[in-house]
Each structure stands twice: as structure tokens, then as C-alpha cells.
Motif scaffolding. Structure first.
Motif, PDB file in Angstrom:
ATOM      1  N   ASP A 237     -50.800 -22.090  -4.900  1.00 23.63           N
ATOM      2  CA  ASP A 237     -51.573 -21.619  -3.587  1.00 23.63           C
ATOM      3  C   ASP A 237     -51.585 -20.172  -3.949  1.00 23.63           C
ATOM      4  O   ASP A 237     -52.324 -19.451  -2.910  1.00 23.63           O
ATOM      5  N   VAL A 238     -50.781 -19.499  -4.533  1.00 23.08           N
ATOM      6  CA  VAL A 238     -51.010 -17.908  -4.697  1.00 23.08           C
ATOM      7  C   VAL A 238     -52.289 -17.355  -5.139  1.00 23.08           C
ATOM      8  O   VAL A 238     -52.786 -17.727  -6.153  1.00 23.08           O
ATOM      9  N   LYS A 239     -52.774 -16.559  -4.451  1.00 24.71           N
ATOM     10  CA  LYS A 239     -54.131 -15.923  -4.902  1.00 24.71           C
ATOM     11  C   LYS A 239     -53.899 -14.597  -5.825  1.00 24.71           C
ATOM     12  O   LYS A 239     -52.995 -13.779  -5.347  1.00 24.71           O
ATOM     13  N   ALA A 240     -54.142 -14.621  -7.151  1.00 24.40           N
ATOM     14  CA  ALA A 240     -53.970 -13.825  -8.118  1.00 24.40           C
ATOM     15  C   ALA A 240     -54.844 -12.573  -7.864  1.00 24.40           C
ATOM     16  O   ALA A 240     -56.096 -12.733  -7.907  1.00 24.40           O
ATOM     17  N   GLU A 241     -54.136 -11.482  -7.327  1.00 26.09           N
ATOM     18  CA  GLU A 241     -54.985 -10.082  -7.482  1.00 26.09           C
ATOM     19  C   GLU A 241     -55.110  -9.566  -8.851  1.00 26.09           C
ATOM     20  O   GLU A 241     -55.823  -8.705  -9.184  1.00 26.09           O
ATOM     21  N   GLU A 242     -54.148  -9.905  -9.762  1.00 22.24           N
ATOM     22  CA  GLU A 242     -53.876  -9.452 -11.109  1.00 22.24           C
ATOM     23  C   GLU A 242     -53.252 -10.554 -11.951  1.00 22.24           C
ATOM     24  O   GLU A 242     -52.420 -11.451 -11.359  1.00 22.24           O
ATOM     25  N   LEU A 243     -53.634 -10.644 -13.169  1.00 21.37           N
ATOM     26  CA  LEU A 243     -52.947 -11.724 -14.193  1.00 21.37           C
ATOM     27  C   LEU A 243     -52.206 -10.767 -15.136  1.00 21.37           C
ATOM     28  O   LEU A 243     -52.967  -9.846 -15.760  1.00 21.37           O
ATOM     29  N   PHE A 244     -51.004 -11.306 -15.588  1.00 22.27           N
ATOM     30  CA  PHE A 244     -50.424 -10.708 -16.458  1.00 22.27           C
ATOM     31  C   PHE A 244     -49.990 -11.789 -17.678  1.00 22.27           C
ATOM     32  O   PHE A 244     -49.813 -13.048 -17.401  1.00 22.27           O
ATOM     33  N   CYS A 245     -49.930 -11.208 -18.884  1.00 16.21           N
ATOM     34  CA  CYS A 245     -49.556 -12.155 -19.839  1.00 16.21           C
ATOM     35  C   CYS A 245     -48.096 -12.156 -20.215  1.00 16.21           C
ATOM     36  O   CYS A 245     -47.445 -13.038 -20.785  1.00 16.21           O
ATOM     37  N   SER A 246     -47.417 -11.221 -19.637  1.00 17.61           N
ATOM     38  CA  SER A 246     -45.817 -11.220 -19.534  1.00 17.61           C
ATOM     39  C   SER A 246     -45.003 -10.738 -18.692  1.00 17.61           C
ATOM     40  O   SER A 246     -45.752  -9.901 -17.735  1.00 17.61           O
ATOM     41  N   VAL A 247     -43.753 -11.078 -18.442  1.00 14.82           N
ATOM     42  CA  VAL A 247     -42.969 -10.353 -17.290  1.00 14.82           C
ATOM     43  C   VAL A 247     -42.900  -8.769 -17.694  1.00 14.82           C
ATOM     44  O   VAL A 247     -43.173  -8.158 -16.564  1.00 14.82           O
ATOM     45  N   VAL A 248     -42.819  -8.403 -18.779  1.00 12.91           N
ATOM     46  CA  VAL A 248     -42.624  -7.148 -19.206  1.00 12.91           C
ATOM     47  C   VAL A 248     -43.937  -6.330 -18.665  1.00 12.91           C
ATOM     48  O   VAL A 248     -43.893  -5.504 -18.004  1.00 12.91           O
ATOM     49  N   GLU A 249     -45.013  -6.800 -18.860  1.00 13.10           N
ATOM     50  CA  GLU A 249     -46.349  -6.109 -18.404  1.00 13.10           C
ATOM     51  C   GLU A 249     -46.398  -6.293 -16.939  1.00 13.10           C
ATOM     52  O   GLU A 249     -46.810  -5.119 -16.281  1.00 13.10           O
TER      53      GLU A 249
END
Length: 260
Positions: A237-249
Motif C-alpha cells: 500500500d506504500v506509495k514509493a516516492e523513491e526506489l532504492f536498490c539497497s538499504v545502504v543506498e
């Protein structure tokens, strides 16, 4: 008098029909609820498993628990996640993601439930088990489902759930998520870190392509930056404003892990 009797009889029949219809409707609703519960699929019956105090997460596939009064390591049966701090292999891509994912699944959990197979320990004296949360979520299944582990170390007699896990893994492979998003990264013997260091960008363009990254970054109404991992509550249900490839990123971008 006949008219009064007729009206009473008609009223009785109407009430009976309505009651019967309501009963049928309620039965149908109960059946739908029951079928929906069955389709949930990610929760399992843990009543027959043993409960132990949880001390912490060492790696994506290794935990620490209290076992018979001592601190013991538990190795998740039949799965392998990339390393985070191996003496010779160092840190492997997706290792931190797998570790963080396991930590989030067990966040605020005081205990875990262990399902043992035939042999209880490996050659390193670690306990071997299928691990579940108190809600009945299996850690191995969730890691495989999200492309953060491979099915591995299939040694008799501890093969009880190998068919189940391989089915889950095939879906992640078909979706090309996580460790499966990088061609030739996963092998029968482990993970090949060198494919990430290749000068040929075509070998790792899937890893850098945001369409393959599934950690959702969201800014809430108070302005707080929160990232959500696949498998967490309300992730879909979360609307992604940004997508990340890793937790560190995600954390380098100023985002903090969702509480659940």
C-alpha cells in the motif's frame, strides 16, 4: 376470520423465507472468509514447534538464541544468503539487504519458534532449524520469496521442506528480483561478487536499473523519510516516492527503516 388466518400464515411464511435467506447469506460469507484465510498462505501453524528466547540476528541466515541456558547460533536450514562479513569472501552484494530483512521480520520479537528436522546440528555445532515468528511467518520462505536467498546445502536427512522452498525460489527467479536480478551472480556453489566488478556494464545493468529496485522510500505527513522493505506490513500500500536498490543506498539518502 379466514382473512386474518390467511394474513398470519402469509406473514409466517415470509419471515421463515427471510430467515432462511439470511442464514444462507451468512453461511456464504463465512465460507468466503474461510477461503480468504486459506489463501493468505504466508502464515503457518506453529503449535507443535519449540519456542526459544531470541538474542539477535548475525546474518541473513543465522540467528542467536537462548538454548538450554546457553547462547547458541541457529543456521536456517536449506537456504543461503550472501555474506556480510566473511573472513575470506568479505561482504557480498545483497548481504546487508538480507540481514536487514531478517532483522525487520524479527523486530521487537522476544522469541522465535524452531522446527527441527532429523539432525539438530551441523559440522560447526550450530543448531539447524526452520525458523518462524510468533505469527507463523517462516523466515526462509520470506527470504526466498523476496530474492534474498537461494536454496542450498541440501543434505540428507534434513530435506523436509526442500520442495516447498524450491517452488518459492522459482517464482523469485522468474520475477528476476534481488539476487536473481544479476545474471550469473548466483551459482550452485554460492555467489560471484566479481560480476559486480566487471567493466562490462551489461552484466550488472539490472542491479543499477531502478525498475529492478524494490525498497520503497516514502515521506510521511510529518516530513519523515521512511523506507519499506518487501514483506513488511502494508508494503504493497506504500506509495514509493523513491526506489532504492539497497538499504545502504536508502540510508545514505536520509531514509530510516519503517518500524514494521
Amino acid at each position: 376470520m379466514k382473512k386474518v388466518f390467511f394474513l398470519l400464515l402469509l406473514s409466517t411464511l415470509l419471515i421463515s423465507a427471510c430467515t432462511e435467506e439470511t442464514t444462507i447469506r451468512n453461511d456464504n460469507q463465512n465460507q468466503i472468509v474461510s477461503e480468504t484465510s486459506k489463501e493468505a498462505g504466508s502464515k503457518h501453524d506453529i503449535k507443535s514447534f519449540e519456542e526459544f528466547p531470541l538474542e539477535g540476528v548475525i546474518d541473513g541466515d543465522t540467528l542467536k538464541i537462548q538454548y538450554n541456558g546457553s547462547t547458541e547460533k541457529v543456521r536456517l536450514l536449506l537456504v543461503d544468503t550472501p555474506e556480510t562479513n566473511h573472513p575470506s569472501l568479505g561482504e557480498q552484494p545483497f548481504g546487508q539487504e538480507a540481514k536487514e530483512f531478517t532483522k525487520q521480520l524479527l523486530k521487537d520479537k522476544k522469541t522465535v519458534y524452531l522446527e527441527f528436522d532429523v539432525s539438530y546440528r551441523d559440522k560447526y555445532k550450530r543448531l539447524l532449524a526452520y525458523v518462524y515468528t510468533d505469527e507463523g511467518i517462516n523466515i526462509q520462505e520470506e527470504l526466498l520469496k523476496n530474492g534474498l536467498a537461494r536454496v542450498a546445502y541440501i543434505y540428507e536427512p534434513n530435506t523436509k521442506h526442500v520442495d516447498w522452498f524450491e517452488t518459492v525460489q522459482r517464482t523469485a527467479q522468474q520475477q528476476a528480483i534481488g539476487i536473481w536480478s544479476v545474471e550469473n551472480y548466483v551459482t550452485d556453489r554460492g555467489f560471484r561478487k566479481e560480476v559486480f566488478n566487471s567493466k562490462d556494464e551489461n552484466k550488472n545493468n539490472n542491479y543499477n536499473n531502478k525498475s529492478q529496485c524494490n525498497i520503497k522510500g516514502n515521506i510521511n505527513a510529518k516530513g519523515a523519510k521512511i523506507y519499506h522493505l518487501p514483506g513488511q506490513q502494508n508494503y504493497e500500500d506504500v506509495k514509493a516516492e523513491e526506489l532504492f536498490c539497497s538499504v545502504v543506498e536508502a540510508e545514505n539518502a536520509g531514509f530510516k527503516a519503517a518500524e514494521r
